[in-house]
Design a protein around this motif. Structure first.
Motif, PDB file in Angstrom:
ATOM      1  N   ALA A  86       0.745  -1.186   0.083  1.00  0.00           N
ATOM      2  CA  ALA A  86      -0.048  -0.002   0.048  1.00  0.00           C
ATOM      3  C   ALA A  86       1.028   1.223   0.068  1.00  0.00           C
ATOM      4  CB  ALA A  86      -0.976   0.126   0.992  1.00  0.00           C
ATOM      5  N   ALA A  87       1.949   1.337   0.820  1.00  0.00           N
ATOM      6  CA  ALA A  87       2.957   2.394   0.874  1.00  0.00           C
ATOM      7  C   ALA A  87       3.605   2.520  -0.533  1.00  0.00           C
ATOM      8  CB  ALA A  87       3.907   2.386   1.890  1.00  0.00           C
ATOM      9  N   GLY A  88       3.717   1.494  -1.202  1.00  0.00           N
ATOM     10  CA  GLY A  88       4.325   1.516  -2.434  1.00  0.00           C
ATOM     11  C   GLY A  88       3.561   2.161  -3.460  1.00  0.00           C
ATOM     12  N   GLY A  89       2.527   1.795  -3.372  1.00  0.00           N
ATOM     13  CA  GLY A  89       1.415   2.579  -4.369  1.00  0.00           C
ATOM     14  C   GLY A  89       1.120   3.959  -4.052  1.00  0.00           C
ATOM     15  N   TRP A  90       1.239   4.215  -2.804  1.00  0.00           N
ATOM     16  CA  TRP A  90       1.160   5.942  -2.583  1.00  0.00           C
ATOM     17  C   TRP A  90       2.351   6.513  -3.092  1.00  0.00           C
ATOM     18  CZ3 TRP A  90      -2.976   8.184  -2.196  1.00  0.00           C
ATOM     19  CH2 TRP A  90      -4.202   7.426  -1.753  1.00  0.00           C
ATOM     20  N   LEU A  91       3.644   5.935  -2.875  1.00  0.00           N
ATOM     21  CA  LEU A  91       4.959   6.509  -3.389  1.00  0.00           C
ATOM     22  C   LEU A  91       4.911   6.433  -4.829  1.00  0.00           C
ATOM     23  CD1 LEU A  91       7.582   4.753  -1.165  1.00  0.00           C
ATOM     24  CD2 LEU A  91       6.946   7.138  -0.988  1.00  0.00           C
ATOM     25  N   ALA A  92       4.381   5.648  -5.460  1.00  0.00           N
ATOM     26  CA  ALA A  92       4.242   5.827  -7.001  1.00  0.00           C
ATOM     27  C   ALA A  92       3.278   6.880  -7.278  1.00  0.00           C
ATOM     28  CB  ALA A  92       3.487   4.411  -7.468  1.00  0.00           C
ATOM     29  N   THR A  93       2.099   6.841  -6.518  1.00  0.00           N
ATOM     30  CA  THR A  93       0.939   8.129  -6.825  1.00  0.00           C
ATOM     31  C   THR A  93       1.680   9.455  -6.788  1.00  0.00           C
ATOM     32  OG1 THR A  93      -0.785   6.568  -6.325  1.00  0.00           O
ATOM     33  CG2 THR A  93      -1.149   8.901  -6.218  1.00  0.00           C
ATOM     34  N   ASN A 119       4.765  10.339  -7.162  1.00  0.00           N
ATOM     35  CA  ASN A 119       5.642  10.823  -8.436  1.00  0.00           C
ATOM     36  C   ASN A 119       4.542  11.281  -9.530  1.00  0.00           C
ATOM     37  OD1 ASN A 119       7.234   9.526 -10.822  1.00  0.00           O
ATOM     38  ND2 ASN A 119       8.372  10.526  -9.489  1.00  0.00           N
ATOM     39  N   TYR A 120       3.331  10.507  -9.591  1.00  0.00           N
ATOM     40  CA  TYR A 120       2.446  11.039 -10.691  1.00  0.00           C
ATOM     41  C   TYR A 120       1.836  12.126 -10.554  1.00  0.00           C
ATOM     42  CZ  TYR A 120       3.506   5.883 -11.540  1.00  0.00           C
ATOM     43  OH  TYR A 120       4.053   4.677 -11.694  1.00  0.00           O
ATOM     44  N   VAL A 121       1.485  12.431  -9.058  1.00  0.00           N
ATOM     45  CA  VAL A 121       1.022  13.793  -8.805  1.00  0.00           C
ATOM     46  C   VAL A 121       2.074  14.740  -9.124  1.00  0.00           C
ATOM     47  CG1 VAL A 121       0.411  15.166  -7.071  1.00  0.00           C
ATOM     48  CG2 VAL A 121      -0.519  12.865  -7.092  1.00  0.00           C
ATOM     49  N   SER A 175      12.920   7.645   5.629  1.00  0.00           N
ATOM     50  CA  SER A 175      11.554   8.071   6.139  1.00  0.00           C
ATOM     51  C   SER A 175      10.543   7.849   5.164  1.00  0.00           C
ATOM     52  CB  SER A 175      11.503   9.478   6.851  1.00  0.00           C
ATOM     53  OG  SER A 175      10.318   9.837   7.188  1.00  0.00           O
ATOM     54  N   PRO A 176       9.580   7.082   5.198  1.00  0.00           N
ATOM     55  CA  PRO A 176       8.415   6.988   4.265  1.00  0.00           C
ATOM     56  C   PRO A 176       7.676   8.231   4.049  1.00  0.00           C
ATOM     57  CG  PRO A 176       8.336   5.135   5.581  1.00  0.00           C
ATOM     58  CD  PRO A 176       9.431   6.153   6.336  1.00  0.00           C
ATOM     59  N   THR A 177       7.502   9.251   5.074  1.00  0.00           N
ATOM     60  CA  THR A 177       7.066  10.455   5.114  1.00  0.00           C
ATOM     61  C   THR A 177       7.772  11.279   3.948  1.00  0.00           C
ATOM     62  OG1 THR A 177       5.993  10.180   7.220  1.00  0.00           O
ATOM     63  CG2 THR A 177       6.140  12.529   5.957  1.00  0.00           C
ATOM     64  N   LEU A 178       8.975  11.363   4.345  1.00  0.00           N
ATOM     65  CA  LEU A 178      10.020  12.117   3.427  1.00  0.00           C
ATOM     66  C   LEU A 178      10.228  11.582   2.053  1.00  0.00           C
ATOM     67  CD1 LEU A 178      12.994  13.069   5.807  1.00  0.00           C
ATOM     68  CD2 LEU A 178      11.338  14.501   5.167  1.00  0.00           C
ATOM     69  N   TRP A 179      10.088  10.283   1.905  1.00  0.00           N
ATOM     70  CA  TRP A 179      10.260   9.621   0.519  1.00  0.00           C
ATOM     71  C   TRP A 179       8.811  10.086  -0.297  1.00  0.00           C
ATOM     72  CZ3 TRP A 179      11.285   3.915   2.155  1.00  0.00           C
ATOM     73  CH2 TRP A 179      12.594   4.026   2.697  1.00  0.00           C
ATOM     74  N   LEU A 180       7.801  10.243   0.133  1.00  0.00           N
ATOM     75  CA  LEU A 180       6.629  10.872  -0.397  1.00  0.00           C
ATOM     76  C   LEU A 180       6.912  12.250  -0.885  1.00  0.00           C
ATOM     77  CD1 LEU A 180       3.578  10.094   1.972  1.00  0.00           C
ATOM     78  CD2 LEU A 180       3.971   9.237  -0.385  1.00  0.00           C
ATOM     79  N   LEU A 181       7.483  12.966  -0.258  1.00  0.00           N
ATOM     80  CA  LEU A 181       8.030  14.232  -0.622  1.00  0.00           C
ATOM     81  C   LEU A 181       9.044  14.310  -1.883  1.00  0.00           C
ATOM     82  CD1 LEU A 181       8.149  17.505  -0.327  1.00  0.00           C
ATOM     83  CD2 LEU A 181       9.678  17.307   1.335  1.00  0.00           C
ATOM     84  N   LEU A 182      10.062  13.349  -1.667  1.00  0.00           N
ATOM     85  CA  LEU A 182      10.964  13.237  -2.417  1.00  0.00           C
ATOM     86  C   LEU A 182      10.500  12.823  -3.885  1.00  0.00           C
ATOM     87  CD1 LEU A 182      13.703  11.760  -0.568  1.00  0.00           C
ATOM     88  CD2 LEU A 182      13.758  13.962  -1.258  1.00  0.00           C
TER      89      LEU A 182
END
Length: 396
Positions: free
Chosen positions: A50-57, A59-61, A100-107
């Motif tokens: 699920a977290a992998g899906g959000w990281l992909a999303t 990037n697409y955002v 940090s998964p949170t920072l990964w979302l930003l990156l």
């Protein structure tokens, strides 16, 4: 060939190869290196599906935001390209340094913005330079870049898996690779390019209402393309690993996809330009839908290999044909339509990964999400076929 022509030929090849490498960095690494590294991240236990899906999303955002910024901002193309390349290097390295998964979302969001900037400005600048150098046919080489980047990262990740590397080391390696490629192309992106081609008129024989209807249809069809391919493009190694546990083949399907992207880019530029873009798009959609369905019906080495080929070959061609049709409808005023198409495509990409992970949680497999993706592509092909048929009737 005289000396001046020889100089122009060398410069044209330098520009084309610089564009190829820039897109390899921005797209092959900045956007799609995540796909082969995702199984490693899952294995390391740093994220779940699920977290992998959000990281992909994320990037697409970011890619969607970057495309919109390219429409709104007026900056030097070469400056934008260089900023985007440097950002891609730093953000890729950041994925390996930070934990940090949170920072990964930003990156991943910022990486999407950077890749969009390099893609839009890099494509435009290189194509204009090639037009000035009277070598527009080399433009197809530029769009081999994403496929080459996907191929390299896919093969390298396969080697990492056999050597039991951790995913963070993969991110660091790709950041270093992006740095080296950026250094190679840096001197080429200097100065400015101005358009020298004759103005392109908008579509002849169409009333404004017809142009509006065709524009809406093309936008919807392009959004369906973004949604249709993205689930496989995000989760292909994960899907293959689930279907072929213990096999070494799953790590090779993504590189196969990448090389087919490059081959498709070259082949698409050699098709006659008078062929109807909507029919070409419909054919591409059908190929990708078949590629997805083959993987569902035959989750085997042969099935996934054929699926990777059929999904990869039309990947860049779809962008080429859609943007060409935008120019058919709006001529030299097509920039806003191209931006709207890119945004619609981005929306389709954003919806795909979270929908896939939700359906996987409820069904236990990717079959339902892949089926939805294939249906979306089939619907897009039907829509494009109907648009073509109605336009022919009006002309008749």
């Amino acid at each position: 060939m005289n000396e001046v022509e020889a100089d122009h030929s060398r410069e044209a090849w330098r520009v084309a190869l610089a564009g190829l490498l820039a897109l390899a960095v921005a797209m092959g690494i900045g956007r799609f290196a995540f796909t082969p590294l995702l199984p490693m991240m899952l294995h390391d236990g740093v994220i779940d599906l699920a977290a992998g899906g959000w990281l992909a999303t994320a990037n697409y955002v970011g890619y969607l935001l970057g495309a919109l910024l390219c429409m709104a901002l007026h900056v030097s193309a070469t400056r934008a390209i260089k900023i985007g390349l440097v950002a891609t290097v730093l953000l890729t390295l950041g994925m390996g340094v930070l934990h940090s998964p949170t920072l990964w979302l930003l990156l991943r969001t910022l990486a999407g913005i950077a890749s969009a900037g390099v893609f839009v400005y890099g494509s435009g600048w290189c194509l204009q330079r090639l037009a000035q150098l009277k070598a527009p046919a080399l433009g197809g080489i530029i769009y081999c870049g994403p496929g080459i980047g996907i191929l390299i990262t896919g093969l390298a990740t396969s080697a990492m898996v056999t050597q039991h590397w951790r995913a963070e080391h993969g991110w660091l390696l790709y950041g270093l690779l992006a740095l080296i490629l950026t250094a190679l192309v840096w001197p080429t992106f200097a100065g400015s390019a101005t358009a020298t081609a004759a103005p392109t008129p908008a579509a002849h024989g169409l009333e404004p209402a017809q142009v509006t209807r065709q524009t809406r249809g093309l936008t919807l069809a392009y959004a369906l393309a973004g949604f249709g391919y993205i689930i496989t493009a995000t989760f292909l190694p994960v899907i293959a690993r689930q279907a072929l546990p213990g096999s070494n083949w799953p790590d090779l399907f993504w590189p196969l996809f990448g090389i087919c992207v490059s081959i498709g880019a070259l082949l698409a530029t050699r098709l006659p330009t008078h062929w109807d873009n909507r029919l070409l798009l419909a054919a591409c959609y059908l190929l990708q839908a078949c590629g997805i369905l083959i993987g569902i019906v035959s989750p085997s080495v042969t099935g996934f290999a054929l699926g990777s080929i059929l999904l990869g070959m039309p990947f860049t061609a779809i962008t080429l044909f859609a943007m060409r049709d935008a120019r058919r409808l709006r001529g030299d005023h097509a920039r806003s339509l191209m931006g709207m198409l890119t945004a619609a495509y981005g929306v389709g990409q954003i919806i795909g990964p979270p929908l896939a992970t939700r359906l996987v949680r409820s069904s236990g497999s990717f079959t339902s999400s892949l089926s939805v993706a294939a249906l979306a592509l089939l619907a897009g092909a039907v829509l494009l076929g109907v648009m073509h048929r109605h336009s022919r009737k009006r002309i008749g």
